[in-house]
Design an enzyme around this catalytic site. Structure first.
Site, PDB file in Angstrom:
ATOM      1  N   ASN A  37       8.862  -6.009 -12.739  1.00 36.59           N
ATOM      2  CA  ASN A  37      10.161  -6.010 -12.199  1.00 36.59           C
ATOM      3  C   ASN A  37      11.144  -7.146 -12.327  1.00 36.59           C
ATOM      4  O   ASN A  37      10.517  -8.374 -12.167  1.00 36.59           O
ATOM      5  CB  ASN A  37      10.215  -5.671 -10.583  1.00 36.59           C
ATOM      6  CG  ASN A  37      11.418  -5.280  -9.820  1.00 36.59           C
ATOM      7  OD1 ASN A  37      12.499  -5.126 -10.634  1.00 36.59           O
ATOM      8  ND2 ASN A  37      11.459  -5.001  -8.670  1.00 36.59           N
ATOM      9  N   HIS A 122       8.694   2.283   5.339  1.00 33.82           N
ATOM     10  CA  HIS A 122       9.606   0.921   5.687  1.00 33.82           C
ATOM     11  C   HIS A 122      10.763   1.285   6.390  1.00 33.82           C
ATOM     12  O   HIS A 122      11.601   2.257   6.160  1.00 33.82           O
ATOM     13  CB  HIS A 122      10.210   0.590   4.172  1.00 33.82           C
ATOM     14  CG  HIS A 122       9.355  -0.217   3.439  1.00 33.82           C
ATOM     15  ND1 HIS A 122       9.554  -0.962   2.431  1.00 33.82           N
ATOM     16  CD2 HIS A 122       8.055   0.002   3.336  1.00 33.82           C
ATOM     17  CE1 HIS A 122       8.711  -1.358   1.862  1.00 33.82           C
ATOM     18  NE2 HIS A 122       7.511  -0.810   2.304  1.00 33.82           N
ATOM     19  N   ARG A 147       6.387  -0.477   8.546  1.00 35.07           N
ATOM     20  CA  ARG A 147       6.862  -1.998   8.402  1.00 35.07           C
ATOM     21  C   ARG A 147       8.239  -1.913   8.831  1.00 35.07           C
ATOM     22  O   ARG A 147       8.953  -0.925   8.547  1.00 35.07           O
ATOM     23  CB  ARG A 147       6.688  -2.143   6.808  1.00 35.07           C
ATOM     24  CG  ARG A 147       6.885  -3.964   6.581  1.00 35.07           C
ATOM     25  CD  ARG A 147       7.190  -4.069   5.109  1.00 35.07           C
ATOM     26  NE  ARG A 147       8.522  -4.072   4.864  1.00 35.07           N
ATOM     27  CZ  ARG A 147       9.067  -4.514   3.884  1.00 35.07           C
ATOM     28  NH1 ARG A 147       8.346  -5.087   2.802  1.00 35.07           N
ATOM     29  NH2 ARG A 147      10.454  -4.073   3.409  1.00 35.07           N
ATOM     30  N   TYR A 159      16.094 -10.315   3.466  1.00 36.39           N
ATOM     31  CA  TYR A 159      15.339  -9.417   2.858  1.00 36.39           C
ATOM     32  C   TYR A 159      14.577  -8.117   3.402  1.00 36.39           C
ATOM     33  O   TYR A 159      14.429  -8.318   4.822  1.00 36.39           O
ATOM     34  CB  TYR A 159      13.948 -10.491   2.429  1.00 36.39           C
ATOM     35  CG  TYR A 159      12.932  -9.510   2.046  1.00 36.39           C
ATOM     36  CD1 TYR A 159      12.826  -8.957   0.652  1.00 36.39           C
ATOM     37  CD2 TYR A 159      11.691  -9.031   2.987  1.00 36.39           C
ATOM     38  CE1 TYR A 159      11.870  -8.157   0.418  1.00 36.39           C
ATOM     39  CE2 TYR A 159      10.846  -8.272   2.403  1.00 36.39           C
ATOM     40  CZ  TYR A 159      10.860  -7.802   1.359  1.00 36.39           C
ATOM     41  OH  TYR A 159       9.828  -6.931   0.981  1.00 36.39           O
ATOM     42  N   ASP A 210       6.871  -7.844   6.961  1.00 38.07           N
ATOM     43  CA  ASP A 210       6.687  -8.932   5.795  1.00 38.07           C
ATOM     44  C   ASP A 210       7.673 -10.132   5.680  1.00 38.07           C
ATOM     45  O   ASP A 210       8.898 -10.088   5.760  1.00 38.07           O
ATOM     46  CB  ASP A 210       7.285  -8.067   4.589  1.00 38.07           C
ATOM     47  CG  ASP A 210       6.967  -8.709   3.147  1.00 38.07           C
ATOM     48  OD1 ASP A 210       6.545  -9.792   3.134  1.00 38.07           O
ATOM     49  OD2 ASP A 210       7.617  -8.079   2.180  1.00 38.07           O
ATOM     50  N   HIS A 212       7.581 -12.092   3.334  1.00 41.55           N
ATOM     51  CA  HIS A 212       8.000 -12.620   2.017  1.00 41.55           C
ATOM     52  C   HIS A 212       7.886 -13.948   1.605  1.00 41.55           C
ATOM     53  O   HIS A 212       9.056 -14.321   0.895  1.00 41.55           O
ATOM     54  CB  HIS A 212       9.446 -11.752   1.912  1.00 41.55           C
ATOM     55  CG  HIS A 212       9.541 -11.175   0.328  1.00 41.55           C
ATOM     56  ND1 HIS A 212      10.191 -11.688  -0.554  1.00 41.55           N
ATOM     57  CD2 HIS A 212       8.792  -9.858   0.101  1.00 41.55           C
ATOM     58  CE1 HIS A 212       9.746 -10.794  -1.460  1.00 41.55           C
ATOM     59  NE2 HIS A 212       9.189  -9.849  -1.180  1.00 41.55           N
ATOM     60  N   GLU A 236       2.596  -9.575   6.385  1.00 40.73           N
ATOM     61  CA  GLU A 236       2.551  -9.722   5.000  1.00 40.73           C
ATOM     62  C   GLU A 236       3.068 -11.136   4.282  1.00 40.73           C
ATOM     63  O   GLU A 236       3.964 -11.288   4.681  1.00 40.73           O
ATOM     64  CB  GLU A 236       2.967  -8.496   4.425  1.00 40.73           C
ATOM     65  CG  GLU A 236       2.909  -8.321   3.002  1.00 40.73           C
ATOM     66  CD  GLU A 236       3.681  -7.376   2.281  1.00 40.73           C
ATOM     67  OE1 GLU A 236       4.368  -7.330   1.177  1.00 40.73           O
ATOM     68  OE2 GLU A 236       4.084  -6.341   3.101  1.00 40.73           O
ATOM     69  N   GLU A 262       0.463  -8.893  -3.574  1.00 46.22           N
ATOM     70  CA  GLU A 262       1.148  -8.228  -4.132  1.00 46.22           C
ATOM     71  C   GLU A 262       1.722  -8.916  -5.513  1.00 46.22           C
ATOM     72  O   GLU A 262       1.746  -8.280  -6.620  1.00 46.22           O
ATOM     73  CB  GLU A 262       2.352  -7.542  -3.542  1.00 46.22           C
ATOM     74  CG  GLU A 262       3.286  -8.619  -3.423  1.00 46.22           C
ATOM     75  CD  GLU A 262       4.797  -7.815  -2.676  1.00 46.22           C
ATOM     76  OE1 GLU A 262       5.886  -7.809  -3.068  1.00 46.22           O
ATOM     77  OE2 GLU A 262       4.308  -6.986  -1.548  1.00 46.22           O
ATOM     78  N   ARG A 283      -3.363  -7.515  -1.245  1.00 44.21           N
ATOM     79  CA  ARG A 283      -2.664  -6.340  -1.808  1.00 44.21           C
ATOM     80  C   ARG A 283      -2.344  -6.351  -3.260  1.00 44.21           C
ATOM     81  O   ARG A 283      -1.240  -5.866  -3.763  1.00 44.21           O
ATOM     82  CB  ARG A 283      -1.261  -6.558  -1.038  1.00 44.21           C
ATOM     83  CG  ARG A 283      -1.367  -6.444   0.500  1.00 44.21           C
ATOM     84  CD  ARG A 283       0.108  -6.805   1.247  1.00 44.21           C
ATOM     85  NE  ARG A 283       1.508  -6.408   0.599  1.00 44.21           N
ATOM     86  CZ  ARG A 283       1.662  -5.178   0.208  1.00 44.21           C
ATOM     87  NH1 ARG A 283       1.105  -4.204   0.681  1.00 44.21           N
ATOM     88  NH2 ARG A 283       2.974  -5.003  -0.590  1.00 44.21           N
ATOM     89  N   HIS A 312       0.170  -2.974  -2.764  1.00 42.71           N
ATOM     90  CA  HIS A 312       1.719  -2.741  -2.945  1.00 42.71           C
ATOM     91  C   HIS A 312       2.143  -1.261  -3.243  1.00 42.71           C
ATOM     92  O   HIS A 312       1.340  -1.026  -4.140  1.00 42.71           O
ATOM     93  CB  HIS A 312       2.019  -3.763  -3.685  1.00 42.71           C
ATOM     94  CG  HIS A 312       3.376  -3.918  -4.226  1.00 42.71           C
ATOM     95  ND1 HIS A 312       4.360  -4.160  -3.224  1.00 42.71           N
ATOM     96  CD2 HIS A 312       4.114  -3.749  -5.355  1.00 42.71           C
ATOM     97  CE1 HIS A 312       5.442  -4.145  -3.938  1.00 42.71           C
ATOM     98  NE2 HIS A 312       5.562  -4.077  -5.209  1.00 42.71           N
ATOM     99  N   ASP A 316       9.059  -0.394  -7.019  1.00 45.21           N
ATOM    100  CA  ASP A 316       8.876  -1.322  -8.730  1.00 45.21           C
ATOM    101  C   ASP A 316       7.737  -0.637  -9.150  1.00 45.21           C
ATOM    102  O   ASP A 316       7.408  -1.161 -10.466  1.00 45.21           O
ATOM    103  CB  ASP A 316       9.016  -2.604  -8.280  1.00 45.21           C
ATOM    104  CG  ASP A 316       8.036  -3.083  -7.566  1.00 45.21           C
ATOM    105  OD1 ASP A 316       7.326  -2.485  -6.808  1.00 45.21           O
ATOM    106  OD2 ASP A 316       7.664  -4.556  -7.795  1.00 45.21           O
ATOM    107  N   GLU A 339       0.948   0.959   1.090  1.00 42.94           N
ATOM    108  CA  GLU A 339       2.169   0.951   1.117  1.00 42.94           C
ATOM    109  C   GLU A 339       2.886   2.348   0.403  1.00 42.94           C
ATOM    110  O   GLU A 339       2.190   2.633  -0.699  1.00 42.94           O
ATOM    111  CB  GLU A 339       2.779  -0.227   0.525  1.00 42.94           C
ATOM    112  CG  GLU A 339       4.413  -0.196   0.499  1.00 42.94           C
ATOM    113  CD  GLU A 339       4.833  -1.583   0.112  1.00 42.94           C
ATOM    114  OE1 GLU A 339       6.076  -2.170   0.458  1.00 42.94           O
ATOM    115  OE2 GLU A 339       4.129  -2.224  -0.753  1.00 42.94           O
ATOM    116  N   TRP A 402      12.226 -16.295  -2.756  1.00 41.45           N
ATOM    117  CA  TRP A 402      12.600 -14.908  -2.352  1.00 41.45           C
ATOM    118  C   TRP A 402      11.430 -14.056  -2.060  1.00 41.45           C
ATOM    119  O   TRP A 402      11.180 -13.239  -1.172  1.00 41.45           O
ATOM    120  CB  TRP A 402      13.677 -14.481  -3.295  1.00 41.45           C
ATOM    121  CG  TRP A 402      14.114 -13.240  -3.044  1.00 41.45           C
ATOM    122  CD1 TRP A 402      15.253 -12.990  -2.321  1.00 41.45           C
ATOM    123  CD2 TRP A 402      13.546 -11.565  -3.081  1.00 41.45           C
ATOM    124  NE1 TRP A 402      15.430 -11.620  -1.975  1.00 41.45           N
ATOM    125  CE2 TRP A 402      14.666 -10.887  -2.431  1.00 41.45           C
ATOM    126  CE3 TRP A 402      12.595 -11.239  -3.992  1.00 41.45           C
ATOM    127  CZ2 TRP A 402      14.382  -9.413  -2.535  1.00 41.45           C
ATOM    128  CZ3 TRP A 402      12.282 -10.081  -3.775  1.00 41.45           C
ATOM    129  CH2 TRP A 402      13.431  -8.968  -3.263  1.00 41.45           C
TER     130      TRP A 402
END
Length: 402
Positions: A37, A122, A147, A159, A210, A212, A236, A262, A283, A312, A316, A339, A402
């Protein structure tokens, strides 16, 4: 039987995907996902210039030898570009072997350990109320695990929460967008979100969240402890995992299960985390961690320490990787959860596949190989469009994770 040619197909049916098609001298072909990605063309170039010329004429049935050749023979090992390229070739070779045997890949791995893969969806909302509504909608659709992400009051963007209704797609066309972040606001907001969600859904739903990579270890410990009353399935990516030892501090303060990986590329990225049981779910995804051949080693290692898989599965990853994940998950003994972010109807048309969602699970039939194809004519109608994931900055302007 020899590898006769390898095609690399780049298409953008709403988002960018890179697909490898390995064709043998007998006319059998296999597909692999090579999508990274925001760095798709880097993998394309690595494959085109450095991998493909080395594989023409080799026996595609020698999966292990080809994997070792691409990993050990390059000298410069690991990293997301290299391991994604290796993964794409590896998936395609497993696809070919399954078609030659007239068996699904999960049968070649050792057969089914389960009938279907429990997945999590999600549920996102701009505020608590929207997030709760999204969770209830997912329950109605049959999800047993969900999630939950919500906008944070005081932050323009958060996010996990998209600009419009529907599934969250973080990659955006053009140059990387920048988003603000404030950890203190997030830590005050999140426990209340899960109090409301748990109150709405009752005790049986599996709830996930998550972080992140946004938190320091002690902040992650604080979050995990504050969420214990709501019995999360996992948190996560609570903190960046380059320093694997940092998860020890989180473990000292909370019993909320932890998932990470991930962005991992190799077994070495999760060695200490697994060996010291600092996480509960790993993950690492097939496309970014060297393919089925290497992820199988990660899963076997994790099983020794009662760590389960939680791969994951965002958009993407193309349906090629998702098909590989379903095959792998049907076999792997220490499966935990998968996921699932459903692809757009257009993406599904470009990549027709056999796996499907049924009452909270991903299932597939007894079809040869991975059970996925690519419509090259349709794919050619959607050329590559540069897109990036966002970057995050704190309120003072400094860069953040991020």
């Amino acid at each position: 039987m020899k590898i006769e040619r390898i095609d690399i197909i780049v298409t953008c049916p709403g988002r960018n995907f890179v697909t490898v098609k390995v064709v043998t001298s007998d006319g059998v072909h296999g597909l692999g996902d090579a999508t990274l990605n925001g760095r798709e063309l880097a993998v394309h170039a690595y494959l085109q210039e450095h991998v493909v010329p080395c594989l023409i004429g080799r026996d595609p049935r020698n999966i292990e030898d080809i994997w070792q050749y691409l990993y050990r023979g390059a000298y410069w090992r690991r990293g997301p570009v290299t391991m994604t390229a290796i993964a794409a070739i590896d998936m395609a070779l497993w696809d070919i072997k399954g078609k030659l045997a007239d068996m699904p890949v999960y049968q070649l791995l050792g057969g089914k350990s389960r009938d279907g893969l429990m997945v999590y969806g999600h549920a996102n909302g701009r505020d608590h109320a929207e997030a709760v509504d999204a969770v209830l909608k997912h329950q109605e659709e049959g999800y047993k695990a969900i999630r939950v992400q919500s906008g944070v009051p005081g932050l323009e963007k958060t996010y996990g929460v998209g600009k419009t209704q529907g599934y969250y797609e973080p990659a955006e066309k053009g140059l990387p967008p920048e988003e603000p972040w404030d950890t203190a606001l997030y830590l005050r907001h999140t426990p209340e979100l899960f109090r409301k969600v748990r109150e709405a859904v009752g005790p049986d739903a599996h709830l996930l969240h998550d972080a992140h990579h946004r938190l320091t270890p002690i902040e992650a410990a604080q979050l995990g402890k504050s969420l214990e009353p709501y019995r999360l399935f996992w948190i996560e990516d609570a903190t960046p995992a380059e320093n694997q030892e940092s998860f020890r501090l989180i473990r000292q303060h909370t019993t909320t299960p932890l998932a990470v990986g991930e962005v991992f590329n190799a077994i070495w990225d999760c060695n200490q985390l697994i060996r010291e049981q600092l996480v509960d779910y790993i993950r690492a995804t097939i496309v970014h961690a060297g393919g089925i051949t290497h992820v199988r080693r990660i899963a076997d290692y994790a099983a020794m320490y009662q760590v389960r898989t939680g791969f994951h599965g965002a958009t993407d990853l193309s349906p090629v990787c998702m098909a590989a994940a379903v095959n792998f998950g049907l076999w792997v003994p220490n499966f935990g959860i998968q996921e699932l972010m459903p692809h757009s109807p257009l993406t599904d048309a470009v990549f027709p596949h056999n796996y499907r969602f049924e009452q909270g699970y991903l299932v597939m039939d007894e079809v040869p190989g991975l059970g996925v194809e690519i419509d090259e004519t349709l794919a050619a109608q959607y050329p590559y469009e540069r897109a990036y994931l966002p970057v995050a900055r704190l309120r003072d302007g400094s860069m953040w994770n991020w």
